[in-house]
Structures are given as structure tokens and as C-alpha cells.
Design a protein around this motif. Structure first.
Motif, PDB file in Angstrom:
ATOM      1  N   LEU A  57       0.826  -1.198   0.000  1.00 26.28           N
ATOM      2  CA  LEU A  57       0.000   0.000   0.000  1.00 26.28           C
ATOM      3  C   LEU A  57       0.866   1.256   0.000  1.00 26.28           C
ATOM      4  O   LEU A  57       1.888   1.324   0.710  1.00 26.28           O
ATOM      5  N   THR A  58       0.467   2.250  -0.774  1.00 28.38           N
ATOM      6  CA  THR A  58       1.063   3.577  -0.666  1.00 28.38           C
ATOM      7  C   THR A  58       0.416   4.303   0.512  1.00 28.38           C
ATOM      8  O   THR A  58      -0.525   3.784   1.138  1.00 28.38           O
ATOM      9  N   TYR A  59       0.893   5.511   0.788  1.00 26.89           N
ATOM     10  CA  TYR A  59       0.258   6.296   1.854  1.00 26.89           C
ATOM     11  C   TYR A  59      -1.208   6.557   1.513  1.00 26.89           C
ATOM     12  O   TYR A  59      -2.097   6.383   2.362  1.00 26.89           O
ATOM     13  N   ALA A  60      -1.465   6.936   0.256  1.00 30.41           N
ATOM     14  CA  ALA A  60      -2.847   7.166  -0.176  1.00 30.41           C
ATOM     15  C   ALA A  60      -3.651   5.876  -0.076  1.00 30.41           C
ATOM     16  O   ALA A  60      -4.827   5.881   0.309  1.00 30.41           O
ATOM     17  N   GLY A  61      -3.000   4.762  -0.410  1.00 29.48           N
ATOM     18  CA  GLY A  61      -3.689   3.469  -0.347  1.00 29.48           C
ATOM     19  C   GLY A  61      -4.109   3.098   1.058  1.00 29.48           C
ATOM     20  O   GLY A  61      -5.213   2.585   1.279  1.00 29.48           O
ATOM     21  N   SER A  62      -3.230   3.366   2.032  1.00 31.84           N
ATOM     22  CA  SER A  62      -3.573   3.026   3.421  1.00 31.84           C
ATOM     23  C   SER A  62      -4.756   3.857   3.906  1.00 31.84           C
ATOM     24  O   SER A  62      -5.638   3.355   4.624  1.00 31.84           O
ATOM     25  N   LYS A  63      -4.799   5.136   3.505  1.00 38.28           N
ATOM     26  CA  LYS A  63      -5.928   5.988   3.877  1.00 38.28           C
ATOM     27  C   LYS A  63      -7.209   5.514   3.189  1.00 38.28           C
ATOM     28  O   LYS A  63      -8.297   5.516   3.775  1.00 38.28           O
ATOM     29  N   PHE A  64      -7.070   5.097   1.942  1.00 42.10           N
ATOM     30  CA  PHE A  64      -8.220   4.602   1.188  1.00 42.10           C
ATOM     31  C   PHE A  64      -8.796   3.348   1.853  1.00 42.10           C
ATOM     32  O   PHE A  64     -10.014   3.206   1.999  1.00 42.10           O
ATOM     33  N   VAL A  65      -7.908   2.432   2.248  1.00 37.55           N
ATOM     34  CA  VAL A  65      -8.349   1.174   2.867  1.00 37.55           C
ATOM     35  C   VAL A  65      -9.107   1.445   4.160  1.00 37.55           C
ATOM     36  O   VAL A  65     -10.130   0.802   4.443  1.00 37.55           O
ATOM     37  N   GLU A  66      -8.622   2.389   4.964  1.00 35.78           N
ATOM     38  CA  GLU A  66      -9.309   2.716   6.222  1.00 35.78           C
ATOM     39  C   GLU A  66     -10.753   3.135   5.966  1.00 35.78           C
ATOM     40  O   GLU A  66     -11.684   2.649   6.621  1.00 35.78           O
ATOM     41  N   GLN A  67     -10.952   4.030   5.008  1.00 35.03           N
ATOM     42  CA  GLN A  67     -12.302   4.520   4.721  1.00 35.03           C
ATOM     43  C   GLN A  67     -13.142   3.486   3.986  1.00 35.03           C
ATOM     44  O   GLN A  67     -14.345   3.377   4.211  1.00 35.03           O
ATOM     45  N   ALA A  68     -12.496   2.721   3.107  1.00 32.55           N
ATOM     46  CA  ALA A  68     -13.228   1.689   2.364  1.00 32.55           C
ATOM     47  C   ALA A  68     -13.797   0.641   3.311  1.00 32.55           C
ATOM     48  O   ALA A  68     -14.924   0.164   3.135  1.00 32.55           O
TER      49      ALA A  68
END
Length: 303
Positions: A57-68
Motif C-alpha cells: 500500500l502507498t500512503y494514499a492506499g492506506s488511507k483509502f483502505v481505512e475509509q473503504a
């Protein structure tokens, strides 16, 4: 952005591998890659850093996963609530279980549950306690049979009951004679004994080692196994001693049976729990399974 794309991202994040994620999602890997690229283009960010050996995961990806995950949970909550409102008797509960404990408890629980809720499908998922915690925290099981302490803070639980821990020794062992007079054995007396234990990753192995350490010694481990039946059989043939949860100790066995002895006060025990992800909505079927489990374990501990 589509709901299925959120699910795709969560599965890739969990597997860290496109092939395994595609298999779990039952879609072709090229289709999965295409959907991810489409989503990343829409968002204007890279969600995963790809290389030849892994997917991170990128930084953006980790944030996306949290909200998803929050969105997926909310959708599941809505579905479950609507199902409950409709008063449907059908349903599905995914239950995670430690193989050893589940093998001795579930045969008591499942027949009672199926008799009361014949239309509810139960899917069993067996794994080590360490992996079960991860699966439960990620929502891949609705409930899991575990024992305290839990390592992952994201899990909530309901206690099922206390299970005492017994000592298992070979029939020819000098301590085995205590079964006749009821003398209890202290853990300190076992400091020079060879121990046979479960392999790393299983919760009861960790408990056994910690109990020995609290008694002032490091257990001398001579054999390890993934299977408690194998552990008990090796004890019965004189290879060492071990600790055994009482539900397992009193289960009928045909051969290679060790002698089970009660331990001295304070008698060690473990707390069995049914765990689920904190904040997760439990359907009526899941709640019914928890109540069936609690009442069944209560009856067994009173025997």
C-alpha cells in the motif's frame, strides 16, 4: 467509484498479491488489475506500489483502505438490519474456530443450533488463534472461538466460561499414582520434566510456556506438534508431559491415553470467548449462535 472496487482494493491489501486476491474474489487477474487501474485513474493517486515480489500500500492506499472498510461495514450493517427487519429465518454465519478446541466443543454446540435454527447456514473456518484474530478483525469471520488474552485491540468479545487446565503424564510416570489419592501437583514440580507442546502460533502453546515461566522455570521442550491429539499420544507413550485444557482432557480417546491430574491451587485456567470485530453489527443469526454457545459451554462446565 463502485462498491465492488472498494472490495477489490481491500482484498488486494489483505493478500498483498494480485493472483491470490483474484482467486478469493473469483475474477480473472487481468480484470482485477484493470479495475484497480480504472479506480486509481479516477482518484488521481496510486493505491499500491507494485514490484516483482509483492504489492504494498502507498500512503494514499492506506488511507483509502481505512475509509473503504468503514463503507463496506456500513453496507453490511444496512443489509443485516434490513434482513432482521424482514424477519427472515434464513441466514449465514461464518464461525472461526481453533481446531483443537473446536473439535471438542462444536459437536456439542452445532446440533443444538441446527435444531433451533435449521435454515441458518453455518460456515466453519479453522485456523490458529493468531490467524483467527486477523481474520476476525478483517471481517472474514462473523465470530471466532478464541481464548484470552486477545492480541488485536480491534476485537470485542463475550466470555463463554472458564476452562481449567490439567496436567497430562505417562501412565508409568511417578506422578501418575496421585490419581488414586487425589494429591494435586504444582507446576513447580515439573521444572525438570520434558515437555511436549503445540507449535508456535497456537494460543495454548503460548499459555503453557507462560504458566511454566510464572512457576519459575523455562519448559524443556522436546517435541512439538500442530495437533493436540498427537501431543497427548506422545505423552501417553512416555515421551514427556504436557498441559491440557479440561474439555480436551475428558474427551473419549481409544488408545495412547495419558493420565490426567488436577493441578494445585491456584489452578490455572483459560477464558474462552467468542470474538468479533469491534463495532461490527451482529445479525440475529450470529447473536443466536453466541447465545447457544454460551449456554452449551455453561452446561459443560457444570458437569
Amino acid at each position: 467509484m463502485e462498491l465492488r472496487q472498494l472490495q477489490y482494493v481491500l482484498q488486494i491489501a489483505a493478500e498483498k498479491n494480485f493472483s491470490r486476491a483474484a482467486d478469493k474474489l473469483h475474477i480473472a487477474q487481468p480484470s482485477l488489475s484493470q479495475q484497480l487501474s480504472k479506480l486509481e485513474k479516477e482518484l488521481g493517486v496510486m493505491l499500491f506500489q507494485r514490484n516483482t515480489s509483492s504489492v504494498e500500500l502507498t500512503y494514499a492506499g492506506s488511507k483509502f483502505v481505512e475509509q473503504a472498510q468503514i463503507i463496506i461495514d456500513a453496507v453490511e450493517l444496512l443489509r443485516q438490519e434490513m434482513s432482521d427487519i424482514s424477519e427472515l429465518r434464513t441466514g449465514r454465519v461464518v464461525v472461526g474456530s481453533m481446531p483443537i478446541t473446536g473439535a471438542h466443543l462444536l459437536p456439542h454446540v452445532l446440533p443444538v443450533f441446527k435444531q433451533n435454527y435449521p435454515e441458518v447456514e453455518i460456515t466453519l473456518l479453522e485456523d490458529s488463534s493468531m490467524n483467527l484474530e486477523k481474520l476476525t478483525a478483517s471481517g472474514q469471520t462473523d465470530l471466532s472461538l478464541l481464548s484470552l488474552p486477545l492480541e488485536i485491540p480491534a476485537l470485542a468479545y463475550e466470555e463463554l466460561g472458564e476452562e481449567r487446565i490439567d496436567l497430562a503424564v505417562p501412565p508409568e510416570h511417578p506422578l501418575a499414582k496421585r490419581i488414586l489419592d487425589g494429591t494435586r501437583t504444582s507446576l513447580e514440580e515439573l521444572k525438570d520434566e520434558p515437555f511436549i507442546v503445540l507449535k508456535e502460533g497456537q494460543g495454548f502453546r503460548k499459555m503453557t510456556v507462560e504458566l511454566c515461566r510464572k512457576a519459575g522455570f523455562e519448559p524443556r521442550i522436546v517435541f512439538e506438534s500442530n495437533n493436540m491429539e498427537t501431543v497427548q499420544s506422545l505423552v501417553a507413550t512416555g515421551m514427556g508431559v504436557t498441559l491440557v485444557p479440561r474439555f480436551i482432557a475428558r474427551a473419549p480417546r481409544s488408545e495412547f491415553v495419558p493420565v490426567y491430574l488436577p493441578l494445585a491451587d491456584p489452578v490455572p485456567s483459560r477464558t474462552l470467548v467468542v470474538a468479533y470485530r469491534r463495532g461490527r453489527y451482529l445479525s440475529k443469526a450470529a447473536k443466536a449462535f453466541v447465545e447457544t454457545f454460551k449456554s452449551t459451554v455453561s452446561e459443560l462446565t457444570e458437569e
